[in-house]
Scaffold this active site. Structure first.
Site, short mmCIF file in Angstrom:
data_model
loop_
_atom_site.label_atom_id
_atom_site.label_comp_id
_atom_site.label_asym_id
_atom_site.label_seq_id
_atom_site.Cartn_x
_atom_site.Cartn_y
_atom_site.Cartn_z
N ASP A 165 0.93 -0.98 -0.18
CA ASP A 165 0.02 0.41 0.20
C ASP A 165 1.08 1.09 0.18
OD1 ASP A 165 -3.27 0.54 1.54
OD2 ASP A 165 -2.19 1.87 1.14
N ALA A 194 -0.60 6.06 -7.86
CA ALA A 194 -2.17 4.62 -7.51
C ALA A 194 -2.98 5.65 -6.83
CB ALA A 194 -1.50 4.58 -6.33
N ALA A 195 -4.28 5.23 -6.85
CA ALA A 195 -5.32 6.11 -6.93
C ALA A 195 -6.74 5.38 -7.62
CB ALA A 195 -5.32 7.34 -7.31
N TYR A 196 -7.70 4.99 -6.18
CA TYR A 196 -8.77 4.98 -6.79
C TYR A 196 -9.34 5.54 -8.17
CZ TYR A 196 -8.99 1.52 -2.72
OH TYR A 196 -8.90 0.51 -2.47
N ASN A 219 -8.43 6.77 0.50
CA ASN A 219 -7.11 6.40 -0.67
C ASN A 219 -6.43 7.38 -1.57
OD1 ASN A 219 -6.39 3.63 -1.57
ND2 ASN A 219 -7.13 4.62 -3.47
N SER A 248 -6.26 14.55 -13.10
CA SER A 248 -7.57 14.21 -13.92
C SER A 248 -8.30 15.57 -14.31
CB SER A 248 -8.13 13.35 -13.22
OG SER A 248 -9.59 13.75 -14.01
N TYR A 302 -14.28 12.05 -7.04
CA TYR A 302 -13.14 11.31 -7.26
C TYR A 302 -12.40 12.59 -8.05
CZ TYR A 302 -9.83 10.10 -11.14
OH TYR A 302 -8.26 10.25 -12.26
N LYS A 358 -8.90 14.67 -6.65
CA LYS A 358 -7.79 15.21 -7.60
C LYS A 358 -7.31 16.76 -7.05
CE LYS A 358 -6.83 11.40 -9.39
NZ LYS A 358 -5.22 10.50 -9.46
N PHE A 391 -6.61 13.71 -19.87
CA PHE A 391 -8.16 13.42 -20.32
C PHE A 391 -7.97 11.63 -20.12
CE2 PHE A 391 -9.38 18.22 -20.54
CZ PHE A 391 -8.91 18.60 -19.95
N ASN A 392 -8.26 11.30 -21.77
CA ASN A 392 -8.90 10.21 -21.25
C ASN A 392 -7.26 9.41 -22.00
OD1 ASN A 392 -11.59 11.33 -21.50
ND2 ASN A 392 -12.13 9.61 -21.66
N ILE A 444 -24.39 2.76 -24.65
CA ILE A 444 -23.98 4.62 -24.88
C ILE A 444 -24.04 5.21 -23.64
CG2 ILE A 444 -24.30 5.81 -26.26
CD1 ILE A 444 -23.83 4.53 -28.97
N1 UDP Z 1 -19.37 5.19 -22.22
C1 UDP Z 1 -19.86 4.84 -22.94
N2 UDP Z 1 -20.33 3.71 -22.48
C2 UDP Z 1 -19.60 2.67 -21.93
C3 UDP Z 1 -18.14 3.63 -21.26
C4 UDP Z 1 -18.02 4.64 -21.81
O1 UDP Z 1 -20.83 5.73 -23.73
O2 UDP Z 1 -19.33 1.08 -22.05
C5 UDP Z 1 -18.98 7.14 -22.58
C6 UDP Z 1 -18.71 7.62 -20.97
O3 UDP Z 1 -20.03 7.77 -20.41
C7 UDP Z 1 -18.19 8.81 -21.16
C8 UDP Z 1 -17.02 8.39 -22.34
O4 UDP Z 1 -17.33 6.83 -22.82
O5 UDP Z 1 -18.61 9.59 -21.98
C9 UDP Z 1 -15.84 8.28 -22.24
O6 UDP Z 1 -15.98 7.15 -20.24
P1 UDP Z 1 -14.76 6.85 -19.48
O7 UDP Z 1 -15.48 5.68 -18.77
O8 UDP Z 1 -13.47 6.03 -21.41
O9 UDP Z 1 -13.75 7.80 -19.60
P2 UDP Z 1 -14.00 8.75 -18.44
O10 UDP Z 1 -14.47 10.56 -20.12
O11 UDP Z 1 -15.02 8.77 -17.27
O12 UDP Z 1 -12.51 9.25 -17.77
#
Ligand code: UDP
Length: 333
Positions: free
Chosen positions: A51, A74-76, A92, A117, A141, A145, A169-170, A211
């Site tokens: 941990d 490390a994070a949730y 956490n 994030s 969450y 951050k 970002f993503n 979606i």
């Molecule tokens: N999303 C979706 N279906 C899924 C997973 C994600 O429609 O099975 C959408 C989610 O609502 C968001 C986008 O995809 O608008 C990106 O989600 P993700 O969890 O990949 O990353 P986040 O932006 O939450 O960090």
């Protein structure tokens, strides 16, 4: 340079440790393996299953390996989970983080790179989002951050800590060896890919892809995100480590600067995989803002960073290749 990487067995950590080791850094990893995988840790790293808030483990590592800097990943990380169990996230992500900082201070370690994030912004006022824009997180969450960034600033003022905080970002895509393997998987690209893979393998009886919402104020009603390749994230961390002492800014967005809707990601994945994937429109997911797209000007200007893999198709393609080569993720059956 000797580094401690918390969360180094996770998705981003695995790719980062691989790249750091290639560049000659000595890497020690702590990971609780709650969401990470032992097999995701480069075998050349020293691995501790534990941990990152464990004071005695931190003391031992700092003493034994003469750590120069910490990369704290490390994070949730699940926005929607944090909206139903805030305490789990705040304990956490914040309380343990403070233990880590205090042990760093005691050991005289002055450098940290922190994974923050885009969720610190909440529902943004303008797109693309600039680092100076208001921080109004819509989930615990995101709050965890935001608060940790504030704590870093206090440790800078009081103890002279040098830090960089990257607002991811993503994160998406994969290296040849390391990729995304979460249980349950909540992220968009691996969720679509999982279905494409099953259909390709002749499995017809699958749950359609969901979606989450098609009534957002976007061109096709689905949420827009900024997808950034995990190798590009990794590259930014290495640049930050090299320049930590001389940076004007401490906080940087890490994104491509272009947004794609959920529907666009879905269609691109269908094209790349050559599979028609069944889908349903589900209700909105709690805590999801309509649009998150970064301005990456600051990180480009100050760190000289640029994306090597900016194209969404290339990002998805790397994740698809990883899936084809690791059909069970890190579970070797
Ligand atoms: N999303 C979706 N279906 C899924 C997973 C994600 O429609 O099975 C959408 C989610 O609502 C968001 C986008 O995809 O608008 C990106 O989600 P993700 O969890 O990949 O990353 P986040 O932006 O939450 O960090």
């Amino acid at each position: 340079m000797n580094l401690l990487i918390t969360g180094g067995a996770g998705y981003i950590g695995s790719v980062l440790v691989e790249d750091l080791i290639k560049k000659g850094y000595f890497c020690v990893v702590i990971d609780s393996l709650e969401t990470g995988h032992k097999r995701a840790v480069d075998p050349k790293a020293i691995f501790f299953h534990g941990d990152y808030g464990d004071i005695s483990l931190l003391k031992k590592i700092f003493l034994e390996f003469k750590i120069d800097a910490v990369i704290h990943l490390a994070a949730y990380t699940l926005v929607s989970e944090s909206t139903v169990d805030p305490g789990r996230y705040l304990k956490n992500n914040l309380a343990k983080g403070i233990m880590l900082l205090d042990e760093m201070v005691k050991a005289g370690i002055k450098k940290i790179v922190f994974s923050s994030s885009a969720s610190v912004y909440g529902e943004p006022k303008r797109i693309p989002i600039d680092e100076e824009d208001p921080l109004v997180p819509t989930s615990p969450y995101g709050l965890s951050k935001k608060l940790f960034e504030e704590i870093l600033e206090w440790y800078k003022k009081i103890y002279g800590l040098k830090y960089v905080s990257f607002r991811y970002f993503n994160a998406s895509g994969a290296s040849a060896k390391y990729g995304e393997d979460h249980h349950p998987e909540t992220h968009l690209i691996p969720n679509i890919i999982e279905r494409a893979y099953k259909i390709k393998k002749g499995i017809r009886d699958i749950e359609p892809f969901h979606i989450y919402g098609n009534d957002y104020n976007t061109h096709d009603g689905t949420c827009i995100r900024d997808y950034i390749h995990v190798k590009d994230i990794s590259k930014a961390h290495i640049l930050a480590l090299k320049n930590l002492s001389k940076l004007k800014y401490k906080i940087f967005n890490l994104g491509n600067g272009s947004g794609y809707s959920v529907m666009e990601v879905f269609k691109t994945t269908e094209r790349i995989t050559g599979v028609n994937i069944p889908f349903v429109i589900d209700k909105r997911r709690p805590g999801d803002p309509a649009i998150l797209v970064a301005s990456a000007n600051r990180v480009k200007k100050e760190l000289g960073w640029k994306t090597d893999i900016p194209d969404l198709s290339d990002i998805i393609n790397s994740a698809w290749k990883w899936k084809l080569n690791h059909p069970n993720g890190y579970n070797v059956l």
